[in-house]
Write a protein that holds these residues in place. Structure first.
Motif, mmCIF file in Angstrom:
data_model
loop_
_atom_site.group_PDB
_atom_site.id
_atom_site.type_symbol
_atom_site.label_atom_id
_atom_site.label_comp_id
_atom_site.label_asym_id
_atom_site.label_seq_id
_atom_site.Cartn_x
_atom_site.Cartn_y
_atom_site.Cartn_z
ATOM 1 N N LEU A 127 0.822 -1.207 0.000
ATOM 2 C CA LEU A 127 0.000 0.000 0.000
ATOM 3 C C LEU A 127 0.856 1.257 0.000
ATOM 4 N N ARG A 128 1.947 1.248 0.737
ATOM 5 C CA ARG A 128 2.833 2.417 0.753
ATOM 6 C C ARG A 128 3.469 2.638 -0.610
ATOM 7 N N GLU A 129 3.798 1.570 -1.293
ATOM 8 C CA GLU A 129 4.402 1.712 -2.615
ATOM 9 C C GLU A 129 3.400 2.198 -3.651
ATOM 10 N N ASP A 130 2.118 1.901 -3.452
ATOM 11 C CA ASP A 130 1.093 2.264 -4.429
ATOM 12 C C ASP A 130 0.471 3.624 -4.171
ATOM 13 N N ARG A 131 0.946 4.340 -3.186
ATOM 14 C CA ARG A 131 0.390 5.663 -2.946
ATOM 15 C C ARG A 131 0.742 6.594 -4.088
ATOM 16 N N LYS A 132 -0.175 7.463 -4.445
ATOM 17 C CA LYS A 132 0.071 8.412 -5.529
ATOM 18 C C LYS A 132 1.118 9.436 -5.114
ATOM 19 N N LYS A 133 1.962 9.761 -6.063
ATOM 20 C CA LYS A 133 2.974 10.798 -5.837
ATOM 21 C C LYS A 133 2.507 12.072 -6.549
ATOM 22 N N GLY A 134 3.449 12.927 -6.910
ATOM 23 C CA GLY A 134 3.123 14.121 -7.676
ATOM 24 C C GLY A 134 2.507 15.236 -6.848
ATOM 25 N N VAL A 135 2.986 15.419 -5.614
ATOM 26 C CA VAL A 135 2.443 16.476 -4.779
ATOM 27 C C VAL A 135 2.986 17.845 -5.203
ATOM 28 N N VAL A 136 4.243 17.872 -5.666
ATOM 29 C CA VAL A 136 4.879 19.148 -6.026
ATOM 30 C C VAL A 136 4.103 19.891 -7.117
ATOM 31 N N PRO A 137 3.671 19.244 -8.225
ATOM 32 C CA PRO A 137 2.890 19.992 -9.228
ATOM 33 C C PRO A 137 1.601 20.596 -8.680
ATOM 34 N N ASP A 195 -5.237 13.927 1.459
ATOM 35 C CA ASP A 195 -6.063 12.720 1.513
ATOM 36 C C ASP A 195 -5.924 11.959 0.190
ATOM 37 N N ARG A 196 -4.705 11.727 -0.252
ATOM 38 C CA ARG A 196 -4.453 11.191 -1.593
ATOM 39 C C ARG A 196 -4.939 9.759 -1.709
ATOM 40 N N ASN A 197 -5.621 9.464 -2.796
ATOM 41 C CA ASN A 197 -6.096 8.095 -3.003
ATOM 42 C C ASN A 197 -5.010 7.256 -3.675
ATOM 43 N N LEU A 198 -5.263 5.992 -3.804
ATOM 44 C CA LEU A 198 -4.281 5.059 -4.338
ATOM 45 C C LEU A 198 -4.262 5.100 -5.862
ATOM 46 N N VAL A 199 -3.198 4.522 -6.427
ATOM 47 C CA VAL A 199 -3.067 4.505 -7.879
ATOM 48 C C VAL A 199 -4.185 3.683 -8.503
ATOM 49 N N SER A 200 -4.420 2.504 -7.975
ATOM 50 C CA SER A 200 -5.476 1.630 -8.485
ATOM 51 C C SER A 200 -6.399 1.252 -7.332
ATOM 52 N N ALA A 201 -7.515 1.947 -7.226
ATOM 53 C CA ALA A 201 -8.431 1.699 -6.111
ATOM 54 C C ALA A 201 -9.022 0.297 -6.169
ATOM 55 N N ASP A 202 -9.317 -0.199 -7.361
ATOM 56 C CA ASP A 202 -9.915 -1.533 -7.480
ATOM 57 C C ASP A 202 -8.943 -2.628 -7.067
ATOM 58 N N ALA A 203 -7.667 -2.483 -7.455
ATOM 59 C CA ALA A 203 -6.668 -3.497 -7.078
ATOM 60 C C ALA A 203 -6.457 -3.527 -5.570
ATOM 61 N N ILE A 204 -6.417 -2.367 -4.941
ATOM 62 C CA ILE A 204 -6.242 -2.312 -3.497
ATOM 63 C C ILE A 204 -7.472 -2.862 -2.788
ATOM 64 N N ARG A 205 -8.652 -2.588 -3.319
ATOM 65 C CA ARG A 205 -9.864 -3.138 -2.721
ATOM 66 C C ARG A 205 -9.847 -4.654 -2.751
ATOM 67 N N THR A 206 -9.355 -5.233 -3.839
ATOM 68 C CA THR A 206 -9.253 -6.695 -3.931
ATOM 69 C C THR A 206 -8.335 -7.255 -2.850
ATOM 70 N N LYS A 207 -7.206 -6.590 -2.606
ATOM 71 C CA LYS A 207 -6.270 -7.056 -1.580
ATOM 72 C C LYS A 207 -6.881 -6.939 -0.189
ATOM 73 N N LEU A 208 -7.584 -5.854 0.072
ATOM 74 C CA LEU A 208 -8.221 -5.698 1.377
ATOM 75 C C LEU A 208 -9.327 -6.729 1.584
ATOM 76 N N ASN A 209 -10.114 -6.960 0.551
ATOM 77 C CA ASN A 209 -11.174 -7.970 0.660
ATOM 78 C C ASN A 209 -10.597 -9.366 0.868
ATOM 79 N N ARG A 210 -9.475 -9.641 0.229
ATOM 80 C CA ARG A 210 -8.857 -10.962 0.391
ATOM 81 C C ARG A 210 -8.369 -11.161 1.819
ATOM 82 N N LEU A 211 -7.816 -10.108 2.425
ATOM 83 C CA LEU A 211 -7.373 -10.211 3.821
ATOM 84 C C LEU A 211 -8.556 -10.491 4.739
ATOM 85 N N VAL A 212 -9.620 -9.725 4.615
ATOM 86 C CA VAL A 212 -10.792 -9.924 5.475
ATOM 87 C C VAL A 212 -11.429 -11.285 5.220
ATOM 88 N N TYR A 213 -11.445 -11.707 3.963
ATOM 89 C CA TYR A 213 -12.049 -13.000 3.634
ATOM 90 C C TYR A 213 -11.255 -14.147 4.247
#
Length: 416
Positions: free
Chosen positions: A201-211, A262-280
């Motif tokens: 999750l830390r690696e998939d956080r969106k960058k580009g704050v400077v622009p 409050d930056r969102n992730l690069v791929s919200a759907d991919a991260i949701r799949t990982k979170l659902n897999r953990l809870v499942y």
């Protein structure tokens, strides 16, 4: 026919005395025009001498407004946290941000507050001058609260029982002794799973704050420049309208900057799949009688502590995917998140009593968080403190838009 205000102005001032005396305005002058030395014409005189057609700004003035406001606003909008490869959702999201900015900013500020509380709890989990290593209880708790902060941006699937969902999340995030079905012989399998997930999750956080900050600085520079021009070039209509445009869109950089925090992730759907897999996987582990008996033995708990699990095996009531759509940054109506009910339980159950270094007794702390806490409302919990975020949003956006309308309606049409 387009009116020529310059020509009719010359006719009014330098024309016959009858025209001047008939159309001159002799009433009370209010506002900044009290110090104006020029003669003022009545509305009737303006219509008689200039006509009632439509006058357009020259291209020089229009291009100035475009370069001063339109381009910076577009630059700010494109820096907003959109989702990749979601064209239609992006259009709807943009319409929601522009159409309901108070609601969107309230959600963003609330999520920032919850994320800040997660960070505060992590900071309070150890002594002020200590730096625990990566295998410590502090590091494990930091990963758990970071995952919880990411989960807070997703909406729970409708129909999931709130009380059972809240207790399932406690086990998934804060238990260290539950064996996952895929690795029954590894007592630390859940901890390793959370550590790996937090790293991804830390690696998939969106960058580009400077622009984003560069666009914000350009917007502030344009606003300051327009204010200076409006109050130094008295009588220019275009500068007054430019200033009103600046105030009208003054809330936009605040919204974009807040969404950057409050930056969102690069791929919200991919991260949701990982979170659902953990809870499942945690859910499947609790439904396994052998794994559950080992967990109760290790934690010295009784079947009464897990009497809430009766609905976990009902796939109609409790679907496989725990999290549904991505609801961060105001994407979903009434999105409250799942983090605050859990954080409130941790805060009242353990942190309030132990204060700083509350994780010094890791086993007791985790047992109190996972099993000892009881929240009768589950994930359906509203904190009255959220009213502060709502009031802040009303103040920021209402003040900006209200200032623009006051400036446009109270000032005379031919500028400052």
């Amino acid at each position: 026919m387009r009116p020529d205000f310059e020509a009719c102005g010359q006719e009014f001032v330098r024309g016959s005395k009858d025209i001047y005396s008939h159309y001159v305005y002799n009433g009370t002058v209010r506002g900044v025009l009290q110090s104006a030395e020029a003669s003022l014409i009545t509305v009737e005189g303006c219509r008689a001498l200039c006509g009632t057609g439509t006058g357009y700004y020259p291209w020089k003035d229009s291009s100035n407004s475009i370069t001063t406001w339109v381009l910076p606003v577009i630059g700010l909008i494109v820096q907003a946290p959109f989702e990749s490869n979601q064209a239609w959702q992006t259009i709807l999201l943009l319409a929601r941000w522009i159409g309901s900015p108070i609601a969107v900013l309230s959600y963003i500020l609330w999520n920032i507050k919850v994320t800040g509380k997660c960070a505060l709890m992590v900071d309070m989990a150890t002594k002020y001058d200590e730096y625990p290593d990566s295998d410590s209880e502090f590091s494990i708790m930091r990963d758990s609260l970071y995952i919880l902060a990411i989960m807070n941006q997703y909406s729970v699937t409708p129909g999931v029982p709130p009380v059972e969902a809240e207790r399932l999340l406690r086990l998934a995030l804060f238990s260290n002794l539950l064996h996952l079905p895929a690795s029954r012989d590894d007592p630390a399998s859940l901890v390793k799973r959370r550590t790996e997930l937090a790293s991804n999750l830390r690696e998939d956080r969106k960058k580009g704050v400077v622009p984003v900050f560069v666009s914000f600085l350009w917007f502030v520079f344009s606003l300051g420049l327009t204010i200076d021009l409006a109050f130094t070039d008295i009588g220019t209509n275009q500068t007054a309208h430019n200033l009103a445009i600046g105030f009208l869109m003054g809330w936009l950089p605040i919204l974009v900057l807040a969404s950057t925090v409050d930056r969102n992730l690069v791929s919200a759907d991919a991260i949701r799949t990982k979170l659902n897999r953990l809870v499942y996987d945690v859910r499947c582990a609790l439904l396994d009688p052998e794994i559950l008996s080992i967990y109760m033995r290790d934690t010295r708990t009784t079947p009464e502590d897990f009497s809430w699990m009766h609905c976990l095996g009902d796939w109609d009531t409790f679907p496989k995917d725990f999290f549904g759509r991505f609801g961060g940054q105001g994407r979903s109506h009434w999105h409250y998140g799942v983090a605050h009910p859990l954080l409130a339980g941790i805060e009242s159950k353990f942190m309030a009593e132990y204060g700083r270094d509350w994780l010094r007794q890791g086993y007791a702390a985790r047992l109190a968080i996972v099993v000892g806490s009881r929240n009768l409302n589950g994930l359906k919990m509203f904190d009255p403190r959220m009213v502060w975020q709502i009031l802040a949003s009303v103040f920021v956006i209402g003040g900006s838009v209200g200032g623009a309308f006051i400036l446009s309606c109270r000032l005379h049409d031919f500028g400052l």
